[in-house]
Design an enzyme around this catalytic site. Structure first.
Site, PDB file in Angstrom:
ATOM      1  N   ARG A   1      -3.474  -1.679  -8.705  1.00  0.00           N
ATOM      2  CA  ARG A   1      -3.771  -2.446  -7.474  1.00  0.00           C
ATOM      3  C   ARG A   1      -5.044  -2.066  -7.195  1.00  0.00           C
ATOM      4  NH1 ARG A   1       1.792  -3.241  -3.960  1.00  0.00           N
ATOM      5  NH2 ARG A   1       3.306  -3.459  -5.858  1.00  0.00           N
TER       6      ARG A   1
ATOM      7  N   ARG B   1      -1.983   4.982   0.183  1.00  0.00           N
ATOM      8  CA  ARG B   1      -2.588   3.748  -0.344  1.00  0.00           C
ATOM      9  C   ARG B   1      -3.545   3.847  -1.754  1.00  0.00           C
ATOM     10  NH1 ARG B   1      -2.460  -1.403   1.742  1.00  0.00           N
ATOM     11  NH2 ARG B   1      -1.969  -0.629   3.930  1.00  0.00           N
TER      12      ARG B   1
ATOM     13  N   GLU C   1       5.611   0.929   5.444  1.00  0.00           N
ATOM     14  CA  GLU C   1       6.466   0.229   4.293  1.00  0.00           C
ATOM     15  C   GLU C   1       6.545   1.094   3.166  1.00  0.00           C
ATOM     16  OE1 GLU C   1       6.289  -3.000   1.048  1.00  0.00           O
ATOM     17  OE2 GLU C   1       4.780  -3.010   2.641  1.00  0.00           O
TER      18      GLU C   1
ATOM     19  N   SER D   1      10.689  -2.866  -0.557  1.00  0.00           N
ATOM     20  CA  SER D   1      10.692  -4.377  -0.099  1.00  0.00           C
ATOM     21  C   SER D   1      11.781  -5.169  -1.012  1.00  0.00           C
ATOM     22  CB  SER D   1       9.105  -4.683  -0.217  1.00  0.00           C
ATOM     23  OG  SER D   1       9.102  -6.191   0.003  1.00  0.00           O
TER      24      SER D   1
ATOM     25  N   ARG E   1       4.357   6.882  -1.783  1.00  0.00           N
ATOM     26  CA  ARG E   1       4.673   6.571  -0.687  1.00  0.00           C
ATOM     27  C   ARG E   1       5.898   7.568  -0.053  1.00  0.00           C
ATOM     28  NH1 ARG E   1       2.995   0.773   2.242  1.00  0.00           N
ATOM     29  NH2 ARG E   1       0.772   1.010   1.084  1.00  0.00           N
TER      30      ARG E   1
END
Length: 425
Positions: free
Chosen positions: A261, A276, A348, A351, A388
């Site tokens: 990403r 991140r 988060e 999901s 994460r």
């Protein structure tokens, strides 16, 4: 994409969905106009073609002036048919282009608003009071460096910012998490999959990642391949252009893949450590189901995620994501956010998204129920985004001396280790 019949029959619902997402409502009317042009030009084309065929049968029988007139009319019709065909194709391409820009219809129960307008549905676990325990918690990077588990300095040297190495026990911790996640998913009936990290444009577009999310996608222009940001993409495209018998549903896959990403628009956010990053590994659940079972499957995916985070002994909350933060493919999304002690807030970790038939229509994945063939529904749920999850484990399970207690569930996957010990004090 949405069903065009819904657009024609209930455009106000589509407008309301666009408005709730914070997206362009005028797109609905532009699409309606393009669809009407496509349909009317198709009718015009059929009328002209039928007349052309009729004249073609009359010409061999005609003579003299009548034949001359028929031939003249045939020439005019030939030009008119070509023009109508071109108009029909142009209108169809315009309608398709606009349709691909339209987001999924949001579920009626989704809270309306932006990123901060989510609704907390559940809270699980107990947040540790480090003050009562007599020490100040360290963040994951300080812990990881002391454990010899994380090296961001050399990651930046080799690849740039937001890259990292997992070393020693850090690498073992990733492998333990992946194996434990795959084991849970397999026990729940998911078929484990190792998926491609490079996909063709249709797979990326079909899952909805070349719309509003395109800025975060890596594109290899020379070969026209995309690097996936999640194994959702190759899993959704796995049955592309196929018809699946309804009695074979649900089909559930657990994909493990590297994810890439660009993180465009997040500069300055979460730059420390590995929360991140540009590249990470992830275990993703993916379901193909009968559309009437989609809401129930969504709750099942959420339960598997809650089971996973509970087994890792992490405090977390479940949120109902607001309309403006759904992403184009999801009609509803639940996030599980773990408590990160040094940030003093939930972030988060997993999901779960219900995409209904939105992706299936774009990828032409259908189900056959008797004589009826229709798009099925797809859903996806992150089980373990590795970096994460490592962040949450290190920070929540740290001990005063900088060591980290291993959650009991993970110990068999880490050679029986109960504690990760610092290699530097």
């Amino acid at each position: 994409m949405i069903d065009l019949r819904l657009l024609r029959e209930d455009p106000d619902r589509v407008r309301a969905s666009q408005r709730a997402r914070g997206e362009d409502v005028a797109l609905v009317d532009a699409l309606l106009s393009a669809d009407e042009r496509r349909r009317s030009s198709a009718v015009r084309f059929d009328e002209l073609r039928n007349e052309q065929k009729t004249l073609g049968k009359l010409i061999p029988k005609a003579t003299g002036d009548e034949k001359t007139e028929l031939l003249k009319r045939t020439g005019e019709l030939s030009a008119a048919v070509k023009a109508a065909d071109a108009e029909q194709n142009e209108a169809a391409e315009e309608a398709q282009r606009l349709l691909l820009q339209l987001g999924n219809i949001v579920h009626e129960d989704v809270p309306v608003g932006g990123e901060e307008d989510f609704v907390v549905l559940e809270t699980h676990g107990t947040i540790r009071d480090f003050g009562a325990e007599g020490f100040e918690p360290k963040d994951h990077l300080e812990l990881g460096e002391a454990l010899g588990a994380i090296d961001v300095e050399r990651g930046a040297k080799v690849s740039g910012s937001r890259f990292y190495y997992l070393t020693g026990v850090g690498a073992l911790l990733e492998l333990a998490l992946v194996n434990a996640a795959i084991a849970q998913a397999t026990e729940a009936g998911f078929i484990p999959m190792l998926t491609p990290a490079l996909v063709r444009p249709r797979a990326m577009e079909g899952t909805g990642f070349l719309g509003q999310a395109a800025e975060n996608v890596y594109h290899l222009e020379k070969d026209d391949y995309y690097l996936v940001g999640t194994s959702e993409v190759p899993l959704a495209a796995y049955h592309m252009d196929e018809i699946i018998d309804a009695d074979k549903l649900p089909l559930r896959y657990a994909g493990f893949s590297p994810c890439f990403r660009r993180e465009a628009g997040t500069y300055g956010k979460d730059t420390r450590g590995i929360f991140r990053v540009h590249q990470f590994d992830k275990v993703e659940m993916f379901s193909y189901v009968n559309p009437e079972d989609a809401d129930a499957e969504h709750l099942r995916l959420l339960e598997w995620e809650k089971q996973w985070l509970t087994a890792l002994e992490l405090p977390f909350q479940v949120i109902d994501v607001a309309t403006g933060d759904l992403g184009s493919s999801a009609s509803r999304k639940f996030d599980c956010e773990a408590w990160i002690p040094t940030q003093g807030k939930y972030r988060e970790l997993t999901s779960a998204s219900n995409c209904n038939s939105f992706q299936a229509r774009r990828l032409s994945v259908r189900m056959r129920d008797g004589k009826k063939v229709q798009p099925l529904a797809t859903l996806n749920g992150t089980l373990c985004a590795v970096p994460r999850t490592i962040v949450a484990i290190l920070e929540n399970h740290q001990l005063p001396d900088g060591s980290v207690r291993v959650p009991e569930m993970l110990r068999p996957y880490l050679g029986g280790r109960e504690v990760l010990e610092p290699i530097t004090k």
